[in-house]
Design a protein around this motif. Structure first.
Motif: not given
Length: 181
Positions: A91-115
């Motif tokens: 949903k936002h570049i900051a959300h992609a950055f969190l996942v792609l810089s391994f600060q947040e798991k993909t499953s957590v990003a999905f659960a947090n409604d970031r994708m």
């Protein structure tokens, strides 16, 4: 005052990082589909011609992968040759950055409604398993454990190093081929 000047630079750096990571991931997905039997079996379950896209909304960085058949992927860059079958959208570049810089798991990003997932959820789960396997190979174990939901128990160091080396060599050769073209 300094913070105001640095914020646009930080935003631009995030955007460039996400674009680079999508290129690396796209080439690495193509490479792993050529060398790993488990990934090939996962990919074979997708229909031939299946197009997968991962992108930043609304028109940000993206990667497009096509299933060519026989468990092989082809990386198309950021442009899909036709409508995609499955799109995973940050949903936002900051959300992609969190996942792609391994600060947040993909499953957590999905659960947090970031994708968002646009397409068949079964295919999305399959693509997530493929991405997790890729990350388990190419990332150091410490980072991979932060990136994937569950690190594979049967992945031992010799196999990891051999496959990571093969993947990185293929990615490097694909980058060099792109530069030459």
């Amino acid at each position: 005052m300094l913070a105001r000047r640095l914020q646009p630079m930080a935003s631009q750096a995030r955007r460039l990082y996400v674009e680079l990571m999508f290129q690396v991931m796209g080439n690495a997905l193509q490479a792993i589909s050529e060398i790993d039997d488990d990934v090939q079996n996962e990919v074979r379950a997708l229909p031939e011609g299946f197009l997968f896209e991962m992108m930043v909304m609304p028109h940000g960085a993206s990667l497009v992968i096509e299933h060519l058949g026989n468990g092989r992927f082809r990386y198309h860059g950021s442009e899909a040759p036709r409508p995609v079958n499955l799109s995973i959208q940050f949903k936002h570049i900051a959300h992609a950055f969190l996942v792609l810089s391994f600060q947040e798991k993909t499953s957590v990003a999905f659960a947090n409604d970031r994708m968002l997932v646009d397409g068949d959820i079964g295919y999305a789960v399959r693509m997530t398993r493929i991405l997790n396997r890729l990350e388990a190979f190419i990332l150091p174990r410490l980072l991979a454990r932060r990136a994937v939901k569950e690190y594979p128990r049967n992945l031992h160091l010799p196999e990891k190093l051999l496959n990571a080396t093969r993947i990185y060599l293929k990615v490097a050769s694909q980058f060099f081929d792109t530069v030459r073209a």
